[in-house]
Design a protein around this motif. Structure first.
Motif, PDB file in Angstrom:
ATOM      1  N   ALA A 123       0.860  -1.162   0.021  1.00  0.00           N
ATOM      2  CA  ALA A 123      -0.327   0.268  -0.021  1.00  0.00           C
ATOM      3  C   ALA A 123       0.880   0.730  -0.298  1.00  0.00           C
ATOM      4  N   PRO A 124       0.936   1.412  -0.911  1.00  0.00           N
ATOM      5  CA  PRO A 124       1.675   3.320  -1.178  1.00  0.00           C
ATOM      6  C   PRO A 124       1.051   4.299  -0.919  1.00  0.00           C
ATOM      7  N   THR A 125       1.557   5.068  -0.700  1.00  0.00           N
ATOM      8  CA  THR A 125       0.306   6.617  -0.805  1.00  0.00           C
ATOM      9  C   THR A 125       0.648   7.254  -2.072  1.00  0.00           C
ATOM     10  N   PHE A 126      -0.631   7.675  -2.271  1.00  0.00           N
ATOM     11  CA  PHE A 126      -0.240   7.929  -4.042  1.00  0.00           C
ATOM     12  C   PHE A 126      -0.947   9.577  -3.968  1.00  0.00           C
ATOM     13  N   PRO A 127       0.463  10.693  -4.229  1.00  0.00           N
ATOM     14  CA  PRO A 127       0.533  12.227  -4.485  1.00  0.00           C
ATOM     15  C   PRO A 127      -1.162  12.581  -4.533  1.00  0.00           C
ATOM     16  N   THR A 128      -1.632  13.273  -4.881  1.00  0.00           N
ATOM     17  CA  THR A 128      -3.171  14.081  -6.060  1.00  0.00           C
ATOM     18  C   THR A 128      -2.763  15.967  -6.455  1.00  0.00           C
ATOM     19  N   ASN A 132      -0.325  18.368  -0.435  1.00  0.00           N
ATOM     20  CA  ASN A 132      -0.147  17.927   0.584  1.00  0.00           C
ATOM     21  C   ASN A 132      -1.038  16.592   1.363  1.00  0.00           C
ATOM     22  N   GLU A 133      -1.763  16.685   0.035  1.00  0.00           N
ATOM     23  CA  GLU A 133      -2.729  15.416   0.617  1.00  0.00           C
ATOM     24  C   GLU A 133      -1.922  14.065  -0.546  1.00  0.00           C
ATOM     25  N   GLY A 134      -2.984  12.838  -0.198  1.00  0.00           N
ATOM     26  CA  GLY A 134      -2.229  11.982  -0.859  1.00  0.00           C
ATOM     27  C   GLY A 134      -3.489  10.969  -0.586  1.00  0.00           C
ATOM     28  N   PHE A 135      -3.010   9.683  -1.611  1.00  0.00           N
ATOM     29  CA  PHE A 135      -4.520   8.587  -1.583  1.00  0.00           C
ATOM     30  C   PHE A 135      -4.383   7.397  -1.288  1.00  0.00           C
ATOM     31  N   LEU A 136      -4.070   6.514  -0.139  1.00  0.00           N
ATOM     32  CA  LEU A 136      -3.722   5.476   0.265  1.00  0.00           C
ATOM     33  C   LEU A 136      -4.136   3.818  -0.771  1.00  0.00           C
ATOM     34  N   GLY A 279       6.402   9.021   1.957  1.00  0.00           N
ATOM     35  CA  GLY A 279       7.461   7.737   1.874  1.00  0.00           C
ATOM     36  C   GLY A 279       7.289   6.432   1.079  1.00  0.00           C
ATOM     37  N   GLY A 280       6.893   5.093   1.382  1.00  0.00           N
ATOM     38  CA  GLY A 280       7.010   3.609   0.852  1.00  0.00           C
ATOM     39  C   GLY A 280       5.929   3.326   0.768  1.00  0.00           C
ATOM     40  N   ALA A 281       6.110   1.972   0.418  1.00  0.00           N
ATOM     41  CA  ALA A 281       4.565   1.620   0.544  1.00  0.00           C
ATOM     42  C   ALA A 281       5.071   0.428   1.740  1.00  0.00           C
ATOM     43  N   CYS A 282       3.374   0.497   2.786  1.00  0.00           N
ATOM     44  CA  CYS A 282       3.084  -0.366   3.655  1.00  0.00           C
ATOM     45  C   CYS A 282       2.723  -2.162   2.988  1.00  0.00           C
ATOM     46  N   LEU A 283       3.466  -2.601   4.531  1.00  0.00           N
ATOM     47  CA  LEU A 283       3.447  -4.339   4.035  1.00  0.00           C
ATOM     48  C   LEU A 283       2.350  -4.278   4.578  1.00  0.00           C
ATOM     49  N   PHE A 284       0.727  -4.327   4.525  1.00  0.00           N
ATOM     50  CA  PHE A 284      -0.424  -4.200   5.691  1.00  0.00           C
ATOM     51  C   PHE A 284      -0.743  -5.613   5.532  1.00  0.00           C
ATOM     52  N   GLY A 285      -0.780  -5.602   7.037  1.00  0.00           N
ATOM     53  CA  GLY A 285      -1.157  -7.695   7.269  1.00  0.00           C
ATOM     54  C   GLY A 285      -0.263  -7.919   7.442  1.00  0.00           C
ATOM     55  N   LEU A 286       1.189  -7.913   7.624  1.00  0.00           N
ATOM     56  CA  LEU A 286       2.008  -8.568   8.364  1.00  0.00           C
ATOM     57  C   LEU A 286       1.875  -7.906   9.862  1.00  0.00           C
TER      58      LEU A 286
END
Length: 334
Positions: A123-128, A132-136, A279-286
């Motif tokens: 799950a990375p956060t992308f810019p819009t 200063n806003e982004g979406f996961l 930042g980077g992409a979180c590995l959610f679920g670990l």
């Protein structure tokens, strides 16, 4: 706080990784960093910095390596040892800009999954276009063949992270689809829509890919196959756009003068859409915080990824996800 960083992963390792880590250490006096990699290359850049220690290894996983085979065979690889530091309690989180598939495999073998999560998501956060806003965005390649229940779990994890770390109350959850209307899409999309609609989430419905960078939702979920296609399309489009602009603005003397006048505005646009700021992409679920930094991470991208890791630990995101899943999973699946 203790972080384990794979100093040998990524296109610009170890120089840019170490530079970013040093910058973070100067900002956060409580930070202790273990750099995992070739000591002969890392040590000269540190100048005996008291907040660092080096876990020496010359073995690393290459971008061309088969992920699972590499993790099983290269047990002393810098990425694998960084994960083990978290597993053994010597670090609170791990960061690597190396092979994405290998990092996921190392995380699954090393720290395991959160109870109640069937498949972890990248799950990375992308810019819009909004500053200063982004979406996961999840998943972008961890799980190619998802089930509707997986997308619900992604939404739960994404909602918790966005609220706790990104400080967005009641984040808007969107489902990536080919149209906005309910009933659109394939069987996976239709079934996932039904689950998300009935879950106690702020679900705003289907989101088309053309709406993503407009900020249509705070969290967008999809299967890893679709997510990876969108990820690559956005990255490729952005690179082509800026390349075309550069070519046009350097094609003549008049264009160069115009480029000089427009430089502050163009720089502002570039900064708004810069992945390094998120930042980077979180590995959610670990079962522990693991973050995949961008493969081309420079010092600034490494620094922001370390900031992200700090927030994951400080906000206790992994435990919060696990507690929420275990407490609510029966209710959310109805």
């Amino acid at each position: 706080m203790k972080l384990a960083i794979d100093a040998m992963g990524g296109d610009h390792a170890p120089q840019e990784i170490v530079k970013g880590a040093i910058q973070a250490a100067k900002t956060y006096s409580d930070l202790k960093i273990t750099l995992v990699g070739d000591q002969t290359k890392i040590e000269p850049m540190l100048n005996s910095h008291p907040q660092f220690e080096i876990l020496h290894t010359t073995e690393k996983i290459e971008a061309t390596d088969s992920p699972v085979k590499a993790v099983r065979k290269k047990k002393d690889a810098s990425m694998v040892l960084a994960i083990h530091a978290v597993k053994e309690g010597r670090a609170d989180a791990a960061i690597s800009a190396g092979n994405t598939g290998a990092l996921m495999a190392a995380g699954l073998f090393g720290v395991g999954r959160i109870k109640g999560i069937d498949r972890p998501a990248l799950a990375p956060t992308f810019p819009t276009v909004k500053k200063n806003e982004g979406f996961l965005f999840l998943d972008v390649g961890s799980n190619m063949d998802a089930k509707p229940e997986h997308l619900l779990q992604y939404a739960i994890m994404g909602s918790i992270y966005t609220e706790k770390v990104l400080n967005k109350p009641k984040p808007r959850i969107g489902l990536l689809n080919v149209g906005e209307e309910p009933g659109k899409g394939n069987e996976l999309s239709k079934a996932a829509y039904s689950l998300l609609k009935d879950a106690p989430l702020n679900f705003v419905g289907n989101v088309e890919s053309r709406e993503l960078l407009q900020g249509a939702a705070d969290v967008v979920v999809c299967d890893g196959f679709s997510g990876n296609l969108v990820l690559k399309a956005i990255e490729g489009s952005a690179m082509s756009f800026f390349s075309l602009i550069k070519e046009e603005l350097t094609s003549s003397f008049f264009s160069k003068v115009l480029a000089g006048l427009l430089y502050p505005k163009l720089k502002g646009i570039k900064n708004t859409m810069d992945y390094a700021a998120y930042g980077g992409a979180c590995l959610f679920g670990l079962a522990a915080p693991v973050i995949k930094a961008h493969g081309s991470s420079n010092a600034h991208a490494t620094y922001t990824t370390i900031q992200q890791a700090r927030l994951l630990v400080e906000k206790n995101v992994v435990n919060t996800i696990e507690e929420t899943i275990l407490e609510k999973r029966d209710q959310w699946a109805k």
